[in-house]
Design a protein around this motif. Sequence first.
Motif, PDB file in Angstrom:
ATOM      1  N   MET A  96      85.022   8.059  62.290  1.00  0.00           N
ATOM      2  CA  MET A  96      84.756   8.147  60.858  1.00  0.00           C
ATOM      3  C   MET A  96      83.850   9.369  60.621  1.00  0.00           C
ATOM      4  N   PRO A  97      84.160  10.184  59.616  1.00  0.00           N
ATOM      5  CA  PRO A  97      83.336  11.377  59.352  1.00  0.00           C
ATOM      6  C   PRO A  97      81.968  11.008  58.790  1.00  0.00           C
ATOM      7  N   GLU A  98      81.069  11.986  58.846  1.00  0.00           N
ATOM      8  CA  GLU A  98      79.719  11.773  58.334  1.00  0.00           C
ATOM      9  C   GLU A  98      79.754  11.400  56.856  1.00  0.00           C
ATOM     10  N   LEU A  99      78.754  10.662  56.445  1.00  0.00           N
ATOM     11  CA  LEU A  99      78.567  10.300  55.050  1.00  0.00           C
ATOM     12  C   LEU A  99      77.356  11.068  54.537  1.00  0.00           C
ATOM     13  N   LEU A 100      77.357  11.393  53.252  1.00  0.00           N
ATOM     14  CA  LEU A 100      76.247  12.125  52.665  1.00  0.00           C
ATOM     15  C   LEU A 100      75.700  11.350  51.476  1.00  0.00           C
ATOM     16  N   HIS A 101      74.390  11.445  51.294  1.00  0.00           N
ATOM     17  CA  HIS A 101      73.736  10.765  50.175  1.00  0.00           C
ATOM     18  C   HIS A 101      72.608  11.656  49.666  1.00  0.00           C
ATOM     19  N   ILE A 102      72.603  11.935  48.368  1.00  0.00           N
ATOM     20  CA  ILE A 102      71.553  12.746  47.756  1.00  0.00           C
ATOM     21  C   ILE A 102      70.447  11.823  47.256  1.00  0.00           C
ATOM     22  N   THR A 103      69.209  12.219  47.519  1.00  0.00           N
ATOM     23  CA  THR A 103      68.081  11.419  47.066  1.00  0.00           C
ATOM     24  C   THR A 103      66.851  12.301  46.860  1.00  0.00           C
ATOM     25  N   GLU A 104      65.847  11.716  46.296  1.00  0.00           N
ATOM     26  CA  GLU A 104      64.573  12.405  46.123  1.00  0.00           C
ATOM     27  C   GLU A 104      63.799  12.353  47.439  1.00  0.00           C
ATOM     28  N   ARG A 105      63.139  13.439  47.754  1.00  0.00           N
ATOM     29  CA  ARG A 105      62.376  13.525  49.006  1.00  0.00           C
ATOM     30  C   ARG A 105      61.364  12.378  49.121  1.00  0.00           C
ATOM     31  N   SER A 106      60.707  12.011  48.027  1.00  0.00           N
ATOM     32  CA  SER A 106      59.707  10.940  48.072  1.00  0.00           C
ATOM     33  C   SER A 106      60.335   9.593  48.442  1.00  0.00           C
ATOM     34  N   LEU A 107      61.561   9.339  47.988  1.00  0.00           N
ATOM     35  CA  LEU A 107      62.245   8.088  48.336  1.00  0.00           C
ATOM     36  C   LEU A 107      62.617   8.073  49.815  1.00  0.00           C
ATOM     37  N   TRP A 108      63.039   9.227  50.342  1.00  0.00           N
ATOM     38  CA  TRP A 108      63.346   9.318  51.770  1.00  0.00           C
ATOM     39  C   TRP A 108      62.067   9.136  52.590  1.00  0.00           C
ATOM     40  N   ASP A 109      60.974   9.735  52.162  1.00  0.00           N
ATOM     41  CA  ASP A 109      59.709   9.578  52.874  1.00  0.00           C
ATOM     42  C   ASP A 109      59.283   8.109  52.909  1.00  0.00           C
TER      43      ASP A 109
END
Length: 109
Positions: A1-14
Motif C-alpha cells: 500500500m502506498p504512503e498516506l499523507l495528512h496535513i496538520t498544524e505543527r502544534s497539533l503534531w507536537d
Amino acid sequence: MPELLHITERSLWDAARATGTYEMSTRGRTLQEEGFIHCSTRAQLPRVAAFLYGSYSGPDDLVVLVIDPERLGVPVRYEASEAGGEEFPHVYGAIPVAAVTAVEPGAPL
C-alpha cells in the motif's frame, strides 16, 4: 500500500508526539467527531491543501505527515464522499506516532 499523507498544524503534531498518537481528522475536527482521519495520496495533496488551508494565515505552521499504512494497526479504506466521486484514504483509528515516517514542512498551497 502506498504512503498516506495528512496535513496538520505543527502544534497539533507536537502534541501528538507527546502523547504517542495523532487523533485529528481534518482541520478543526477530531477523530472522535468524524469517525476516521482524512488522508490523501501524493497526487491529491495539492488540492486537499488548497481546499482545507487555502485561507490559512500561517502556512509555515503546517506540516505534512507521511504515514506508513503498514505501521498503523487500524483499517485504511479508500472512499468517496459521493457515489462515483474521487476516493480518498481514510484511517479508521488513531495514528501512532511510530507510523509517521517523515514530517515535511509546509503544505503545497
